[in-house]
Every structure is written in structure tokens, then in C-alpha cells.
Design an enzyme around this catalytic site. Structure first.
Site, mmCIF file in Angstrom:
data_model
loop_
_atom_site.group_PDB
_atom_site.id
_atom_site.type_symbol
_atom_site.label_atom_id
_atom_site.label_comp_id
_atom_site.label_asym_id
_atom_site.label_seq_id
_atom_site.Cartn_x
_atom_site.Cartn_y
_atom_site.Cartn_z
ATOM 1 N N GLY A 50 -53.268 -37.342 -28.703
ATOM 2 C CA GLY A 50 -53.151 -36.086 -29.448
ATOM 3 C C GLY A 50 -52.524 -35.045 -28.544
ATOM 4 O O GLY A 50 -52.983 -34.854 -27.407
ATOM 5 N N TYR A 119 -49.237 -43.686 -37.919
ATOM 6 C CA TYR A 119 -50.296 -42.682 -37.976
ATOM 7 C C TYR A 119 -51.137 -42.853 -39.241
ATOM 8 O O TYR A 119 -50.614 -43.122 -40.324
ATOM 9 C CB TYR A 119 -49.701 -41.272 -37.952
ATOM 10 C CG TYR A 119 -49.111 -40.895 -36.625
ATOM 11 C CD1 TYR A 119 -49.889 -40.300 -35.635
ATOM 12 C CD2 TYR A 119 -47.767 -41.141 -36.349
ATOM 13 C CE1 TYR A 119 -49.347 -39.956 -34.409
ATOM 14 C CE2 TYR A 119 -47.212 -40.799 -35.124
ATOM 15 C CZ TYR A 119 -48.005 -40.207 -34.158
ATOM 16 O OH TYR A 119 -47.474 -39.865 -32.937
ATOM 17 N N GLY A 238 -34.537 -33.988 -21.663
ATOM 18 C CA GLY A 238 -34.707 -35.403 -21.368
ATOM 19 C C GLY A 238 -34.608 -35.707 -19.890
ATOM 20 O O GLY A 238 -35.099 -34.957 -19.038
ATOM 21 N N GLY A 265 -46.279 -39.121 -24.430
ATOM 22 C CA GLY A 265 -47.185 -38.265 -23.669
ATOM 23 C C GLY A 265 -46.501 -37.464 -22.576
ATOM 24 O O GLY A 265 -47.104 -36.532 -22.024
ATOM 25 N N ALA A 266 -45.237 -37.790 -22.262
ATOM 26 C CA ALA A 266 -44.559 -37.094 -21.163
ATOM 27 C C ALA A 266 -44.316 -35.624 -21.492
ATOM 28 O O ALA A 266 -44.408 -34.757 -20.617
ATOM 29 C CB ALA A 266 -43.245 -37.790 -20.838
ATOM 30 N N GLY A 267 -44.009 -35.327 -22.761
ATOM 31 C CA GLY A 267 -43.792 -33.937 -23.141
ATOM 32 C C GLY A 267 -45.043 -33.093 -23.003
ATOM 33 O O GLY A 267 -44.983 -31.926 -22.576
ATOM 34 N N ASP A 268 -46.185 -33.677 -23.344
ATOM 35 C CA ASP A 268 -47.462 -32.965 -23.189
ATOM 36 C C ASP A 268 -47.753 -32.725 -21.713
ATOM 37 O O ASP A 268 -48.241 -31.658 -21.325
ATOM 38 C CB ASP A 268 -48.599 -33.769 -23.813
ATOM 39 C CG ASP A 268 -48.362 -34.075 -25.277
ATOM 40 O OD1 ASP A 268 -47.722 -33.247 -25.961
ATOM 41 O OD2 ASP A 268 -48.807 -35.147 -25.729
ATOM 42 N N ASP A 304 -51.440 -41.973 -22.267
ATOM 43 C CA ASP A 304 -50.958 -40.649 -22.651
ATOM 44 C C ASP A 304 -51.281 -39.604 -21.582
ATOM 45 O O ASP A 304 -50.561 -38.621 -21.422
ATOM 46 C CB ASP A 304 -51.607 -40.210 -23.979
ATOM 47 C CG ASP A 304 -50.933 -40.848 -25.186
ATOM 48 O OD1 ASP A 304 -50.128 -41.781 -24.990
ATOM 49 O OD2 ASP A 304 -51.211 -40.430 -26.321
#
Length: 338
Positions: A50, A119, A238, A265-268, A304
């Protein structure tokens, strides 16, 4: 690898929970996640994901008092979500337990070009959240509220919650907003809402590809024209890097070279690293590097919320000259090229 903050300082786990104040409040949905068992075909392992709760876990591990606020069902998956967040030191006191609606979940399915996500969140406990959630929260000691565009897409009441969180604020806290464009969630809705929400935030994160899909451009200066109100805009580009637009400053910081295992999960992680450095008062390049460092660790993992890079290495790379930074490469075995 031990726990570390963005400045390379170690966090003593015994110190967590002693101060009930929350520097950061993360609003949104946390889900149970089933990931393939790498050792056995057609077997899945239960974990938790999440966007907002991932950010909460990273920030708590960096030593910040953090609350995740959302809802889970009165089911075993909900218990798993709460146990996972507590294990990182995240305060879940204000999470609602819904006796009727289930905990949302998604499944990572292996595919030749990377994982595919399925999802199962329609009618989930989190989809019933609304603006009344904010009225029940004490934000007097809060420095930052973080949310994403995912929450606004879950239901009309979640859209109203997002608007309330981004409404003019008297408490003095910042609000950060990660666009997190999910086309499937917005299929039957007007995605222009994301422009309005992003423009009401203080700090905005958007991927170059997301901006291209939503607004027809990923160019940071043109995106800034579309989002003139936020104090800070970060366009994630990126593997090339990220650009910060703040006042008259436009700062680009290359990403680290990474042997990518899993991009989810990298963006979070990037958002969490950047926000932690922002709350620490770091200058633009250091904030961007903090984001890249946490994202790189996550890119080298199937999780994540991956283990951060060692604290001494983080400190060295945050302070490195451009040549040393450009030569570093992050792998599952460590960092080479320094």
C-alpha cells in the site's frame, strides 16, 4: 544491514513509541499482498503493501514518529496488516476496524516482463473512509500529512477525504501528495481530479510517465505550469533521475545505477527518502539523493519495503561528489564502483 536514517544515523528501536506525537501522518489504504513463493510453483506468501503505508514504514524506520491512518476489516488479513505496520514502529492507534467490509488485497502474478498486479479492493474497509476521519484526528503536533491519488479513486467518500486533507490548513503542517496514477482505478472516473488535488498540496511527486499520460507532457517546467501552487514539485524520471522544481530553482539529480530485481514500491521509497530529508531541512540535491538511495535499495528487493543500504554507505553517498555518485552501482550484494 541495520536500520538507518537518511543522514546515516542509526535508530535505536527501543526509542520507538516513547513519544506519542506523530511528525508524519499517512492516510490511505494498506492491503494484504500475496507474492509468489520463489521456491515453489503456484505457492504464494502473504505480505503487506500500500503506497501510503509503505511510506509510513520507511519513515518510521528512519526514526520519525509516524501514524498510518486508514481502515482494515475485522479479519485475519487486517490483523496481518496491523502487525506488519507495528513491526516497523508505525502507530496504528487511529486505524478503523470495519466489522462488515473486508481488508483489501492484491496478488503479484509473475510475468515475463515483471510482476502483474491483480487488485481486490472494491468494497474494502478503506473504501468506506470519508472526511469524518480527519475530524477525529489530532494533528496539532503533526509536521506532515502524506497521501496519494490512489485514495481519491477508491470511492466518492475517499475522494471527499482527499479533498478535506488538502483543503486550506490552519494547523501549519505540510501536505505531500504522490499522484500515483492508476488507470484501472480511474477507468470510470474523471482523472482531472488529480490535477486539482495535486495543485492543492505543498509537496507533489509525479512520475514522468504519469504526467505524460495525464497531461500530455513529462517535462518538469511544463508540469510546473500546470501545477503552479505547490511549493515543491518533484518529477521522477525513471532510471535517469529526478528533477525538483522549487521557486526559481530547477535541480536535476541522476539516479543511481541499479541491478533491478523488482520495481514495485520504489516510488514510495523515493518519496519517503525525500520527505525525511525535507523534514531534516536538507538542501535540494541531498533531498533528491536521499530519495534515490532508498529507492535503489527497494529496487534490489522483492519486498515493497526493503532493508535500507548500510548507514555508513548512505552517509558517504549523500556527501559524495558527482563523479563518485555517478560511478556507484547498487546490487543485491552491495554497492560497487565507489
Amino acid at each position: 544491514m541495520g536500520q538507518s536514517g537518511v543522514d546515516g544515523n542509526r535508530v535505536d528501536p527501543r526509542e520507538r513509541g516513547r513519544d506519542r506525537r506523530a511528525d508524519v501522518v499517512c492516510l490511505g489504504e494498506s492491503l494484504a499482498v500475496f507474492v509468489p513463493d520463489g521456491h515453489q510453483a503456484r505457492r504464494y506468501l502473504l505480505t503487506v503493501g500500500g503506497a501510503e503505508s509503505n511510506v509510513a514504514c520507511h519513515l518510521a524506520r528512519a526514526g520519525l514518529p509516524v501514524r498510518w491512518v486508514g481502515a482494515v476489516g475485522a479479519d485475519d488479513l487486517g490483523e496481518a496488516v496491523l502487525a506488519h505496520l507495528r513491526s516497523f514502529g508505525v502507530d496504528v492507534t487511529d486505524v478503523r476496524i470495519d466489522p462488515e467490509r473486508p481488508t483489501g488485497l492484491y496478488v503479484k502474478e509473475p510475468h515475463a516482463d515483471g510482476s502483474r498486479m491483480r487488485y481486490y479492493r472494491r468494497g474494502s474497509a478503506a473504501s468506506a473512509l470519508g472526511p469524518d476521519l480527519l475530524a477525529a484526528l489530532d494533528l496539532s503536533a503533526t509536521r506532515l500529512v502524506h497521501l496519494t491519488g490512489i485514495t481519491a479513486a477508491l470511492s466518492p467518500s475517499c475522494h471527499a477525504l482527499s479533498r478535506a486533507a488538502l483543503a486550506p490548513r490552519s494547523g501549519g503542517h505540510l501536505v505531500s501528495f504522490d499522484v500515483n496514477w492508476r488507470p484501472v482505478l480511474w477507468r470510470d472516473q474523471d482523472a482531472r481530479v488529480l490535477t486539482e488535488l495535486a495543485n492543492a498540496a505543498d509537496v507533489v511527486f509525479v512520475g514522468e510517465d504519469e504526467a505524460e499520460a495525464l497531461w500530455g507532457t513529462g517535462d518538469p517546467e511544463r508540469v510546473r505550469e500546470l501545477l503552479p501552487a505547490p511549493t515543491t514539485l518533484v518529477v521522477k524520471q525513471g532510471a535517469r533521475g529526478a528533477t525538483l522544481v522549487e521557486g526559481d530553482a530547477l535541480v536535476f539529480q541522476p539516479a543511481l545505477a541499479v541491478d533491478v530485481v523488482e520495481p514495485v514500491g520504489a516510488g514510495d521509497a523515493f518519496a519517503a527518502g525525500f520527505l525525511a530529508a525535507t523534514l531534516a531541512g536538507a538542501e535540494p540535491t541531498r533531498r533528491l539523493r536521499a530519495g534515490h538511495l532508498l529507492a535503489a535499495a527497494t529496487l534490489c528487493s522483492h519486498e515493497d519495503v526493503a532493508e535500507p543500504l548500510p548507514a555508513d554507505l548512505v552517509a558517504d553517498l549523500l556527501a559524495a561528489d558527482e563523479t563518485t555518485w555517478a560511478a556507484a552501482r547498487v546490487t543485491r550484494e552491495g554497492v560497487t564502483g565507489r
